[in-house]
Design a protein around this motif. Structure first.
Motif, mmCIF file in Angstrom:
data_model
loop_
_atom_site.group_PDB
_atom_site.id
_atom_site.type_symbol
_atom_site.label_atom_id
_atom_site.label_comp_id
_atom_site.label_asym_id
_atom_site.label_seq_id
_atom_site.Cartn_x
_atom_site.Cartn_y
_atom_site.Cartn_z
ATOM 1 N N LEU A 186 119.299 -15.837 -2.629
ATOM 2 C CA LEU A 186 118.201 -16.420 -1.860
ATOM 3 C C LEU A 186 118.486 -16.103 -0.403
ATOM 4 O O LEU A 186 119.371 -16.680 0.217
ATOM 5 C CB LEU A 186 118.111 -17.926 -2.092
ATOM 6 N N LEU A 187 117.764 -15.133 0.104
ATOM 7 C CA LEU A 187 118.062 -14.588 1.437
ATOM 8 C C LEU A 187 117.049 -15.085 2.447
ATOM 9 O O LEU A 187 115.848 -14.860 2.308
ATOM 10 C CB LEU A 187 118.034 -13.051 1.376
ATOM 11 N N SER A 188 117.549 -15.782 3.470
ATOM 12 C CA SER A 188 116.671 -16.232 4.558
ATOM 13 C C SER A 188 117.046 -15.456 5.807
ATOM 14 O O SER A 188 117.915 -14.584 5.776
ATOM 15 C CB SER A 188 116.852 -17.728 4.786
ATOM 16 N N GLY A 190 118.558 -16.758 8.333
ATOM 17 C CA GLY A 190 119.641 -17.460 9.032
ATOM 18 C C GLY A 190 120.951 -16.677 9.030
ATOM 19 O O GLY A 190 120.992 -15.511 8.612
ATOM 20 N N SER A 193 123.026 -17.035 4.677
ATOM 21 C CA SER A 193 122.786 -16.392 3.373
ATOM 22 C C SER A 193 123.190 -14.911 3.323
ATOM 23 O O SER A 193 123.696 -14.470 2.288
ATOM 24 C CB SER A 193 121.344 -16.613 2.909
ATOM 25 N N LEU A 210 115.818 -12.493 -2.777
ATOM 26 C CA LEU A 210 114.521 -13.174 -2.878
ATOM 27 C C LEU A 210 114.297 -13.932 -1.579
ATOM 28 O O LEU A 210 115.136 -14.737 -1.169
ATOM 29 C CB LEU A 210 114.567 -14.150 -4.062
ATOM 30 N N PHE A 212 111.475 -16.251 0.699
ATOM 31 C CA PHE A 212 110.225 -17.032 0.662
ATOM 32 C C PHE A 212 109.589 -16.991 2.043
ATOM 33 O O PHE A 212 110.206 -17.413 3.020
ATOM 34 C CB PHE A 212 110.526 -18.474 0.234
ATOM 35 N N MET A 271 112.272 -23.464 -4.813
ATOM 36 C CA MET A 271 112.936 -22.157 -4.670
ATOM 37 C C MET A 271 113.752 -21.830 -5.925
ATOM 38 O O MET A 271 113.756 -20.694 -6.399
ATOM 39 C CB MET A 271 113.870 -22.163 -3.450
ATOM 40 N N ILE A 288 122.596 -17.010 -5.908
ATOM 41 C CA ILE A 288 123.526 -17.204 -4.778
ATOM 42 C C ILE A 288 122.762 -17.827 -3.613
ATOM 43 O O ILE A 288 121.656 -17.387 -3.284
ATOM 44 C CB ILE A 288 124.090 -15.843 -4.297
ATOM 45 N N THR A 289 123.344 -18.830 -2.977
ATOM 46 C CA THR A 289 122.746 -19.374 -1.748
ATOM 47 C C THR A 289 123.815 -19.430 -0.650
ATOM 48 O O THR A 289 125.008 -19.340 -0.919
ATOM 49 C CB THR A 289 122.185 -20.808 -1.929
ATOM 50 N N GLU A 291 124.504 -22.037 1.136
ATOM 51 C CA GLU A 291 124.754 -23.444 1.476
ATOM 52 C C GLU A 291 126.244 -23.712 1.693
ATOM 53 O O GLU A 291 127.100 -23.089 1.073
ATOM 54 C CB GLU A 291 124.215 -24.338 0.360
ATOM 55 N N GLN A 295 126.691 -29.100 5.887
ATOM 56 C CA GLN A 295 126.235 -28.386 7.088
ATOM 57 C C GLN A 295 124.952 -28.990 7.646
ATOM 58 O O GLN A 295 124.788 -29.153 8.841
ATOM 59 C CB GLN A 295 126.018 -26.906 6.767
ATOM 60 N N CYS A 347 110.702 -20.300 6.783
ATOM 61 C CA CYS A 347 109.810 -21.334 6.251
ATOM 62 C C CYS A 347 110.470 -22.710 6.193
ATOM 63 O O CYS A 347 109.818 -23.719 6.250
ATOM 64 C CB CYS A 347 109.275 -20.932 4.883
ATOM 65 N N CYS A 348 111.817 -22.733 6.105
ATOM 66 C CA CYS A 348 112.479 -24.024 5.937
ATOM 67 C C CYS A 348 112.295 -24.970 7.107
ATOM 68 O O CYS A 348 112.285 -26.175 6.949
ATOM 69 C CB CYS A 348 113.961 -23.805 5.733
#
Ligand code: ATP
Ligand code: MG
Length: 395
Positions: A186-188, A190, A193, A210, A212, A271, A288-289, A291, A295, A347-348
């Motif tokens: 799950l790639l953002s 930030g 990730s 992936l 979002f 998600m 995979i995240t 997190e 944090q 989006c978060c």
């Protein structure tokens, strides 16, 4: 000095942890060679593995491609460009001499020679090789001998041919990509990730990503940023697949039907549901995240437990015990940091609650999720995803 050096570029590569892998070693080695070849297509280079060493050889024009490959190839512990010489002490001395001049010009002052003789038929011992070749450099006052704390070690290896090389460069280490199965990151946009993805590449996994996206709440630049990050991961991961899922309708449903305090957690649950669909589609065996425990509010153990229950694959969180500075240091090292800190929101951060729930109760949160009646929207979002593939070569 008579030149008896063969002029193609050759690189000696120490393979990483493979020596620990017992029965699987053949598969690991084959995968490493196969991965190396992907970086070198069209360069006329050859990759060979012999006795736990990898050799990459090619014309001078292939040097940038070879060095790019060696900077990104996971599964190697170190590498050096070597001179190849004929198998006699005059040729070896001549090569050591040239290497010493190169190193002096690069600012080195002292040296020692380490000689190894895999080929025992060679008439001189390792010690004699080191003494004779070293003397020539010392007497010509190119570099001074210092056996205890030299600036540089010049290595001589007598194998089926002779290799002479100075400094060796540390490799990425880890296990060759593709030996650990496929996973969905799950790639953002930030910092975390991309680093999480790298850590699992480092354990031999192949990555799909992936992302979002919440157009129009998030900008095209936010998406481009994530694509750039996927492109950087692809350099280490011998290519990655990237999927962008439009998540605006899902986020709006959460905002409209869920309690504000739960919105981030409910979003994470959605998600995970989408990630399940993508894993079913691609055959990925884990999610995979990025997190890291504690944090932010959504990343307490209670909240992580809630998101886990919706995932139908193991959720890998390689950063779970790392602090932000450690994550940043790694992001800088792998080259994602500069992109991650660009100021485009993901989006978060939209619809983020002022007071998010810290220790969510599993049953209550699952009930809130049911009330969203969101599975159909998730399926629609997944069906509208856009796919791209990034290769391992730098654009
Ligand atoms: P930061 O460095 O700001 O913490 P982050 O990406 O880790 O960035 P978090 O809000 O901490 O952001 O999100 C936790 C995890 O959830 C991320 O590491 C990532 O795996 C996943 N995630 C968050 N937002 C998205 C998104 N838009 N697309 C895909 N995955 C996301
Ligand atoms: Mg984070």
């Amino acid at each position: 000095m008579k030149e008896k050096i063969i002029r193609d570029a050759i690189y000696l590569v120490k393979v990483g942890e493979l020596t620990l892998k017992g029965g699987n070693i053949k598969d690991f080695e084959q995968r490493l060679v196969q991965n190396a070849k992907l970086y070198l297509e069209g360069t006329n280079s050859k990759v060979r593995l012999r006795a736990g060493r990898m050799y990459i050889e090619g014309p001078e024009s292939a040097v940038p491609a070879i060095e790019y490959a060696l900077h990104h190839l996971i599964g190697i512990s170190g590498w050096a460009r070597a001179l190849i010489t004929e198998k006699n002490i005059e040729a070896i001395t001549s090569a050591v001499y040239s290497e010493a001049i190169r190193l002096r010009d690069a600012g080195m002052k002292t040296f020692k020679i380490e000689a190894r003789r895999a080929e025992k038929s060679f008439p001189l011992t390792s010690y004699e090789i080191a003494c004779q070749a070293g003397e020539a450099v010392h007497e010509a006052e190119i570099l001074k001998v210092n056996v205890k704390t030299p600036d540089v070690v010049i290595n001589v290896e007598v194998r089926e041919r002779c290799f002479v090389y100075g400094t060796s460069i540390t490799g990425c280490r880890g296990l060759p990509c593709g030996t650990g199965g496929r996973a969905l990151l799950l790639l953002s946009g930030g910092i975390d990730s991309p680093v999480a993805g790298y850590r699992m590449l480092y354990r031999g996994m192949k990555l799909d990503c992936l992302y979002f996206h919440s157009h129009p709440y998030t900008s095209p630049q936010a998406r481009e940023k994530v694509e750039t990050l996927a492109g950087i991961l692809a350099r280490y991961g011998v290519g990655v697949h990237f999927n962008c899922v439009p998540f605006t309708a899902v986020q709006q449903r959460i905002r409209d039907r869920g309690p504000a305090a739960y919105s981030t957690l409910l979003l994470r649950m959605c998600m995970m549901k989408t990630a399940n669909l993508q894993c079913d589609f691609s055959g990925a065996k884990a999610i995979i995240t990025g997190e890291s425990l504690g944090q932010v509010a959504s990343q307490t153990i209670e909240n992580l437990n809630v998101t886990n229950t919706l995932a139908n694959r193991p959720v890998l969180r390689p950063l779970i015990g790392m602090d932000k500075q450690e994550i940043i240091d790694l992001a800088i090292k792998i080259g994602t940091y500069e992109t991650s800190i660009l100021p485009y929101d993901d989006c978060c951060v939209l619809f983020s609650p002022k007071h998010p729930v810290l220790k969510a109760n599993l049953e209550e949160t699952l009930a809130l999720y049911e009330e969203l009646e969101i599975d159909e929207l998730i399926q629609e979002a997944f069906d509208s995803r856009e796919h791209m593939r990034f290769g391992c070569l730098q654009k």
